[in-house]
Scaffold this motif. Structure first.
Motif, PDB file in Angstrom:
ATOM      1  N   GLY A 113      32.165  40.963  54.066  1.00 12.49           N
ATOM      2  CA  GLY A 113      32.356  41.426  52.693  1.00 12.49           C
ATOM      3  C   GLY A 113      33.713  41.022  52.135  1.00 12.49           C
ATOM      4  N   GLN A 114      34.264  41.816  51.240  1.00 11.70           N
ATOM      5  CA  GLN A 114      35.581  41.564  50.635  1.00 11.70           C
ATOM      6  C   GLN A 114      35.629  40.154  50.035  1.00 11.70           C
ATOM      7  N   THR A 115      34.482  39.728  49.444  1.00 11.14           N
ATOM      8  CA  THR A 115      34.367  38.322  49.043  1.00 11.14           C
ATOM      9  C   THR A 115      35.400  37.917  48.006  1.00 11.14           C
ATOM     10  N   ASN A 116      35.618  38.768  46.992  1.00  6.34           N
ATOM     11  CA  ASN A 116      36.560  38.369  45.942  1.00  6.34           C
ATOM     12  C   ASN A 116      37.949  38.130  46.493  1.00  6.34           C
ATOM     13  N   ALA A 117      38.412  39.076  47.300  1.00 10.55           N
ATOM     14  CA  ALA A 117      39.757  38.966  47.845  1.00 10.55           C
ATOM     15  C   ALA A 117      39.855  37.727  48.733  1.00 10.55           C
ATOM     16  N   ARG A 118      38.793  37.468  49.517  1.00  5.56           N
ATOM     17  CA  ARG A 118      38.842  36.303  50.402  1.00  5.56           C
ATOM     18  C   ARG A 118      38.905  35.014  49.608  1.00  5.56           C
ATOM     19  N   GLU A 119      38.107  34.946  48.520  1.00  4.85           N
ATOM     20  CA  GLU A 119      38.146  33.724  47.709  1.00  4.85           C
ATOM     21  C   GLU A 119      39.510  33.555  47.061  1.00  4.85           C
ATOM     22  N   ALA A 120      40.073  34.662  46.585  1.00  4.45           N
ATOM     23  CA  ALA A 120      41.407  34.586  45.979  1.00  4.45           C
ATOM     24  C   ALA A 120      42.426  34.089  47.004  1.00  4.45           C
ATOM     25  N   ARG A 169      56.894  32.136  44.385  1.00  2.19           N
ATOM     26  CA  ARG A 169      55.995  33.189  43.938  1.00  2.19           C
ATOM     27  C   ARG A 169      55.612  34.054  45.125  1.00  2.19           C
ATOM     28  N   ALA A 170      54.853  35.092  44.844  1.00  3.56           N
ATOM     29  CA  ALA A 170      54.424  35.943  45.938  1.00  3.56           C
ATOM     30  C   ALA A 170      52.993  36.384  45.700  1.00  3.56           C
ATOM     31  N   LEU A 171      52.314  36.678  46.804  1.00  7.17           N
ATOM     32  CA  LEU A 171      50.963  37.225  46.719  1.00  7.17           C
ATOM     33  C   LEU A 171      51.056  38.684  47.111  1.00  7.17           C
ATOM     34  N   LEU A 172      50.509  39.565  46.302  1.00  8.34           N
ATOM     35  CA  LEU A 172      50.525  40.986  46.653  1.00  8.34           C
ATOM     36  C   LEU A 172      49.094  41.437  46.925  1.00  8.34           C
ATOM     37  N   LEU A 173      48.862  41.914  48.136  1.00  7.18           N
ATOM     38  CA  LEU A 173      47.553  42.456  48.479  1.00  7.18           C
ATOM     39  C   LEU A 173      47.627  43.962  48.310  1.00  7.18           C
ATOM     40  N   ALA A 174      46.818  44.487  47.418  1.00 10.93           N
ATOM     41  CA  ALA A 174      46.881  45.924  47.163  1.00 10.93           C
ATOM     42  C   ALA A 174      45.503  46.522  47.358  1.00 10.93           C
ATOM     43  N   GLY A 175      45.449  47.690  47.952  1.00  4.86           N
ATOM     44  CA  GLY A 175      44.155  48.340  48.148  1.00  4.86           C
ATOM     45  C   GLY A 175      44.304  49.538  49.056  1.00  4.86           C
ATOM     46  N   ALA A 176      43.236  50.318  49.157  1.00  5.61           N
ATOM     47  CA  ALA A 176      43.268  51.545  49.934  1.00  5.61           C
ATOM     48  C   ALA A 176      43.491  51.242  51.409  1.00  5.61           C
ATOM     49  N   PRO A 177      43.966  52.232  52.168  1.00  6.10           N
ATOM     50  CA  PRO A 177      44.164  52.014  53.612  1.00  6.10           C
ATOM     51  C   PRO A 177      42.862  51.572  54.293  1.00  6.10           C
ATOM     52  N   GLY A 178      43.003  50.681  55.245  1.00  7.60           N
ATOM     53  CA  GLY A 178      41.844  50.253  56.024  1.00  7.60           C
ATOM     54  C   GLY A 178      40.877  49.370  55.278  1.00  7.60           C
ATOM     55  N   ALA A 182      51.966  43.354  51.154  1.00  7.76           N
ATOM     56  CA  ALA A 182      50.786  44.207  51.184  1.00  7.76           C
ATOM     57  C   ALA A 182      51.212  45.648  51.027  1.00  7.76           C
ATOM     58  N   THR A 183      50.411  46.413  50.297  1.00 12.45           N
ATOM     59  CA  THR A 183      50.724  47.826  50.121  1.00 12.45           C
ATOM     60  C   THR A 183      49.451  48.618  49.869  1.00 12.45           C
ATOM     61  N   ASN A 184      49.471  49.898  50.269  1.00 14.96           N
ATOM     62  CA  ASN A 184      48.327  50.745  49.951  1.00 14.96           C
ATOM     63  C   ASN A 184      48.704  51.841  48.968  1.00 14.96           C
ATOM     64  N   ILE A 221      48.399  39.296  42.107  1.00 23.57           N
ATOM     65  CA  ILE A 221      47.942  40.521  42.777  1.00 23.57           C
ATOM     66  C   ILE A 221      46.462  40.416  43.115  1.00 23.57           C
ATOM     67  N   VAL A 222      46.123  40.670  44.364  1.00 23.68           N
ATOM     68  CA  VAL A 222      44.732  40.643  44.799  1.00 23.68           C
ATOM     69  C   VAL A 222      44.380  42.038  45.289  1.00 23.68           C
ATOM     70  N   LYS A 223      43.264  42.561  44.776  1.00 17.91           N
ATOM     71  CA  LYS A 223      42.882  43.924  45.139  1.00 17.91           C
ATOM     72  C   LYS A 223      41.801  43.870  46.218  1.00 17.91           C
ATOM     73  N   THR A 224      41.923  44.746  47.188  1.00 15.77           N
ATOM     74  CA  THR A 224      40.854  44.831  48.189  1.00 15.77           C
ATOM     75  C   THR A 224      39.973  46.036  47.863  1.00 15.77           C
ATOM     76  N   GLU A 225      38.671  45.848  48.049  1.00 17.68           N
ATOM     77  CA  GLU A 225      37.703  46.892  47.702  1.00 17.68           C
ATOM     78  C   GLU A 225      37.387  47.741  48.922  1.00 17.68           C
ATOM     79  N   THR A 226      36.924  48.957  48.677  1.00 16.57           N
ATOM     80  CA  THR A 226      36.457  49.771  49.805  1.00 16.57           C
ATOM     81  C   THR A 226      35.067  49.278  50.220  1.00 16.57           C
ATOM     82  N   TYR A 227      34.674  49.632  51.439  1.00 11.11           N
ATOM     83  CA  TYR A 227      33.459  49.050  52.002  1.00 11.11           C
ATOM     84  C   TYR A 227      32.258  49.949  51.833  1.00 11.11           C
ATOM     85  N   SER A 228      31.113  49.283  51.727  1.00  9.10           N
ATOM     86  CA  SER A 228      29.865  50.037  51.691  1.00  9.10           C
ATOM     87  C   SER A 228      29.463  50.365  53.127  1.00  9.10           C
ATOM     88  N   ARG A 229      28.470  51.219  53.244  1.00  8.34           N
ATOM     89  CA  ARG A 229      27.997  51.647  54.547  1.00  8.34           C
ATOM     90  C   ARG A 229      27.537  50.470  55.417  1.00  8.34           C
TER      91      ARG A 229
END
Ligand SMILES: Nc1ncnc2c1ncn2[C@@H]1O[C@H](COP(=O)(O)OP(=O)(O)OP(=O)(O)O)[C@@H](O)[C@H]1O
Ligand SMILES: [Mg+2]
Length: 473
Positions: free
Chosen positions: A55-62, A78-87, A344-346, A374-382
């Protein structure tokens, strides 16, 4: 997309300090050992499940785009910032980026809190990390003798100074390649390095003609044994003549050169070794020394001997940096020889550390955010949690009974992906105690009685009776 060196890559030589890579850094990535890369197709698209990434397709493509930018050297400053919830896989993404860049590109991970030390200034830690992330590929064409050792005969002579004992006056070394053989008569000092490298007949070696440095490449594969497990590396018989010009490549970083030059050049005797043990606290590399190293490096680059390979600095938990570090980071980003920076930050909106009134997105001041993609990571589905758990179980060699995956997936959905992953190992221990090799539902049930996930725990302490302290004031 793999950038691993081809088999014809020149052999590194030993004239420079060994590239550093402390073991403490490698142990931290063990929980990500299933991540092999971003898993993108040739067009840069992320299929759902590839290279250990689910999963996490958008972030991976970015991140794939960023890798391309880094490779074409258009991402500096420049810098890349990965932002998203823990885990949600931020650290995993950064590691995947480092895999995609290949082994020759320096990758320096640090955690924001690593800058706080009582011995070294925070800015010093940052600039050291940045220096470690700038690689230098030094190419030299050297005259070497290379081949499989067929003969190794030291010739002894009476020691002219004393009546007793003998010294080695010279050594005869026979070298063989596919094309021919040659017998060399060498200086006794070279015999010493031969003894040091523990070279015996049947090893493939090369000897630098003008320095006399001897390097053991490996054992000739004519001597290969039939054991499956061995620490020996077997190499084919070298091609070409024994005496030839060979291009040698050595990868070092500016940080390696700094420390190699900062270390007091003590002798080999016991006292100076002891002295360096006592003084082993981290010494700061002075700005003057850095400029000196830079000057020498620039000379090499101008002569075409060396090539600069900008690497990547990865700062995890970047909100742990304080305002002083952030301003310094801005300056470092703008320096002419800056590596790529991944943060990276949560955190969401939070106070910038070291201030008491600046609240900013991700705890990062606006002027630095401004320089970031800034690239956002999504939470995962079941389903995605289930897949990751299955991948980890395979990596850890654990067998899951029926419905266990389902149960872990729902745990993961309720709490977090990391919680589900963390249940795996204790569950395998419980299964082992019950005399099973396979994890069953009851193990997970028992674990849930023993441990709390973060959210349940938070709920427990938020109750009106004061949580764990039973309502005491
Ligand atoms: N998409 C994914 N595919 C496979 N494994 C994943 C994926 N996302 C996360 N993981 C794994 O889940 C675990 C937690 O992820 P990771 O440590 O990268 O989270 P994080 O975003 O850095 O969290 P934090 O904010 O707490 O640092 C790791 O073992 C990681 O390898
Ligand atoms: Mg992380």
């Amino acid at each position: 997309m793999s950038a691993a060196g081809s088999s014809s890559a020149p052999v590194p030589h030993n004239a420079l300090p060994p590239p550093s890579g402390s073991s403490a850094r490698t142990s931290r990535i063990a929980s990500h050992s299933h991540i092999k890369g971003l898993g993108l197709s040739g067009e840069g698209l992320a299929s759902n499940d590839n290279a250990g990434f689910i999963g996490q397709t958008n972030a991976r493509e970015a991140c794939g785009v960023v890798v391309d930018l880094i490779k074409s050297r258009k991402f500096s400053g420049r810098a890349l910032l990965l932002a998203g919830a823990p885990g949600t896989g931020k650290t995993a993404l950064a590691l995947a980026i480092s895999h995609e860049l290949g082994v020759k590109v320096p990758f320096c991970p640090i955690v924001g809190s690593e800058v706080y030390s009582t011995e070294v200034k925070k800015t010093e830690v940052l600039s050291e990390t940045f220096r470690r992330a700038i690689g230098l590929r030094i190419k030299e064409t050297k005259e070497v003798y290379e081949g499989e050792v067929t003969e190794l005969t030291p010739t002894e002579a009476e020691n002219p100074l004393s009546g007793y004992g003998k010294t080695v006056s010279h050594v005869i070394v026979g070298l063989k390649t596919v094309k021919g053989t040659k017998q060399l008569r060498l200086d006794p000092s070279i015999y010493e390095s031969i003894m040091k490298e523990k070279i015996v007949v049947g090893d493939v070696v090369y000897i630098e003609a003008n320095t006399g440095a001897v390097k053991r490449v490996g054992r000739s594969d004519a001597y290969a044994s039939s054991y499956d497990l061995e620490s020996e590396t077997y190499v084919p018989l070298p091609k070409g003549d024994v005496h030839k010009r060979k291009q040698l490549v050595q990868d070092v970083t500016l940080g390696d050169l700094d420390t190699a030059n900062a270390r007091p050049q003590g002798g080999q005797d016991i006292m100076s070794v002891m002295g360096s043990l006592v003084r082993s606290g981290r010494t700061e590399v002075t700005e003057k020394l850095r400029r000196e190293v830079d000057r020498v490096v620039k000379g090499y680059v101008d002569q075409g001997v060396a090539e600069v390979v900008p690497g990547v600095v990865f700062i995890d938990e970047v909100h742990m940096l304080d305002i002083e570090c952030f301003t310094y980071l801005n300056a470092l980003l703008e320096s002419p020889m800056a590596p790529t920076v991944i943060l990276a930050t949560n955190r969401g909106r939070s106070l910038v550390r070291g201030t008491d009134d600046i609240v900013s997105a991700h705890g990062v001041p606006v002027d630095l955010l401004d320089r970031c993609l800034i690239v956002k990571t999504e939470t995962y589905s079941r389903e995605q949690v289930a897949k990751v758990v299955q991948v980890r179980a395979n990596v850890e060699g654990l067998k899951l009974g029926s419905n266990v995956l389902d149960r872990l997936a729902s745990e993961g959905e309720k709490a977090s992906l990391r919680y589900a992953l963390q249940l795996l190992t204790p569950a395998s221990i419980l299964a082992g105690l019950a005399g099973r090799t396979q994890i069953e539902l009851e193990d997970i049930g028992e674990l849930n009685e023993l441990f709390l996930d973060a959210k349940t725990s938070a709920r427990a302490v938020n109750t009106t009776d004061g949580g764990f302290n039973g309502g005491l004031p």
